[in-house]
Design a protein around this motif. Structure first.
Motif, PDB file in Angstrom:
ATOM      1  N   LEU A   1      33.799  35.452  42.279  1.00 54.02           N
ATOM      2  CA  LEU A   1      33.870  36.410  43.388  1.00 54.02           C
ATOM      3  C   LEU A   1      34.359  35.734  44.662  1.00 54.02           C
ATOM      4  CD1 LEU A   1      30.555  38.416  42.859  1.00 54.02           C
ATOM      5  CD2 LEU A   1      32.881  39.142  42.321  1.00 54.02           C
ATOM      6  N   ALA A   2      33.817  34.559  44.961  1.00 56.49           N
ATOM      7  CA  ALA A   2      34.233  33.834  46.165  1.00 56.49           C
ATOM      8  C   ALA A   2      35.725  33.510  46.109  1.00 56.49           C
ATOM      9  CB  ALA A   2      33.406  32.556  46.304  1.00 56.49           C
ATOM     10  N   HIS A   3      36.197  33.092  44.955  1.00 56.75           N
ATOM     11  CA  HIS A   3      37.607  32.743  44.792  1.00 56.75           C
ATOM     12  C   HIS A   3      38.505  33.973  44.987  1.00 56.75           C
ATOM     13  CE1 HIS A   3      40.554  29.789  43.454  1.00 56.75           C
ATOM     14  NE2 HIS A   3      41.128  30.743  42.732  1.00 56.75           N
ATOM     15  N   VAL A   4      38.103  35.084  44.387  1.00 60.21           N
ATOM     16  CA  VAL A   4      38.889  36.319  44.500  1.00 60.21           C
ATOM     17  C   VAL A   4      38.979  36.780  45.957  1.00 60.21           C
ATOM     18  CG1 VAL A   4      38.827  38.789  43.942  1.00 60.21           C
ATOM     19  CG2 VAL A   4      38.485  37.107  42.144  1.00 60.21           C
TER      20      VAL A   4
ATOM     21  N   THR B   1      40.913  34.042  48.337  1.00 62.51           N
ATOM     22  CA  THR B   1      42.362  33.968  48.126  1.00 62.51           C
ATOM     23  C   THR B   1      43.058  35.287  48.454  1.00 62.51           C
ATOM     24  OG1 THR B   1      42.096  34.546  45.781  1.00 62.51           O
ATOM     25  CG2 THR B   1      42.180  32.185  46.341  1.00 62.51           C
ATOM     26  N   GLY B   2      42.287  36.289  48.847  1.00 57.43           N
ATOM     27  CA  GLY B   2      42.868  37.571  49.221  1.00 57.43           C
ATOM     28  C   GLY B   2      43.313  38.422  48.039  1.00 57.43           C
ATOM     29  N   ARG B   3      42.908  38.066  46.845  1.00 54.18           N
ATOM     30  CA  ARG B   3      43.303  38.837  45.654  1.00 54.18           C
ATOM     31  C   ARG B   3      42.682  40.226  45.622  1.00 54.18           C
ATOM     32  NH1 ARG B   3      45.957  36.020  41.252  1.00 54.18           N
ATOM     33  NH2 ARG B   3      45.737  38.090  40.345  1.00 54.18           N
TER      34      ARG B   3
ATOM     35  N   LYS C   1      41.903  36.989  37.925  1.00 57.01           N
ATOM     36  CA  LYS C   1      42.679  37.691  36.910  1.00 57.01           C
ATOM     37  C   LYS C   1      43.075  39.052  37.492  1.00 57.01           C
ATOM     38  CE  LYS C   1      40.993  35.039  33.272  1.00 57.01           C
ATOM     39  NZ  LYS C   1      40.532  33.987  34.085  1.00 57.01           N
ATOM     40  N   ASN C   2      43.913  39.744  36.809  1.00 58.74           N
ATOM     41  CA  ASN C   2      44.295  41.085  37.226  1.00 58.74           C
ATOM     42  C   ASN C   2      43.485  42.131  36.490  1.00 58.74           C
ATOM     43  OD1 ASN C   2      46.226  40.201  39.034  1.00 58.74           O
ATOM     44  ND2 ASN C   2      47.767  40.013  37.445  1.00 58.74           N
ATOM     45  N   ALA C   3      42.284  41.764  36.091  1.00 59.70           N
ATOM     46  CA  ALA C   3      41.422  42.687  35.363  1.00 59.70           C
ATOM     47  C   ALA C   3      39.968  42.411  35.712  1.00 59.70           C
ATOM     48  CB  ALA C   3      41.635  42.525  33.864  1.00 59.70           C
TER      49      ALA C   3
END
Length: 196
Positions: free
Chosen positions: A35-38, A41-43, A13-15
């Motif tokens: 956390l792993a996904h963020v 994916t380089g977010r 998310k962006n929050a």
């Protein structure tokens, strides 16, 4: 593998994310995957992530799960800031150059509260563990409140004695960390605070 509700937390998310659920419901697993996904994916760079939990055990469990995640590099895992609320805020106080004091252990807290109760109720009063815990819980609920009208005179005097005893020893309990952090974050220098 993931429920719709869990995936809503995992997907970036962006929050900021807050997960509230019952013990044993998989909060740590879901947050770890988030956390792993963020990161993967380089977010968000790993060094910009702060994960706070209520216990050291949960923070370490989360870090161990991340260390074993196939999508993450060791450097990313070790770059994430993780810890308890108290640990993160204590570090923030140190980094802000605020006066901090050694934190009382649970036994020390009970001993000081017992002494405070003796001060108010007299030597003949034998404080049970239930009473000690009740007054410490009451103290946690009351700390930081400006008005303590809801306290009866006896309770107010016991809590005041407990505070005096802590101050005389130059010691804090965990509630003092949170209160000092609140004052720090409300101060003018709050914009310069770096939590991670």
């Amino acid at each position: 593998m993931w429920t719709e509700e869990q995936w809503a937390v995992i997907e970036p998310k962006n929050a900021s994310s807050v997960v509230v659920a019952a013990p044993g419901s998989g909060k740590t697993t879901v947050m770890t995957e988030h956390l792993a996904h963020v990161i993967a994916t380089g977010r968000m760079p790993a060094q910009r992530i702060l994960a706070m939990t209520f216990t050291r055990q949960a923070a370490e469990h989360m870090r161990q799960k991340l260390r074993g995640h196939e999508r993450l590099r060791t450097v990313d895992v070790e770059s994430c800031a993780m810890g308890t609320f108290h640990g993160v805020f204590f570090r923030a106080l140190l980094e802000a150059d605020r006066q901090v004091y050694p934190v009382l252990g649970q036994r020390e807290q009970y001993a000081l509260m017992r002494e405070a109760m003796v001060d108010v109720l007299g030597e003949r009063h034998a404080a049970s563990m239930y009473e000690l815990q009740s007054y410490l819980t009451l103290y946690s609920r009351m700390i930081g409140r400006r008005e303590q009208d809801e306290l009866d005179n006896k309770s107010r005097r016991i809590l005041e004695s407990y505070v005096r005893k802590k101050r005389a020893l130059n010691r804090w309990d965990h509630d003092d960390i949170l209160l000092a952090s609140l004052h720090l974050f409300q101060s003018r220098s709050a914009s310069k605070i770096r939590l991670f």
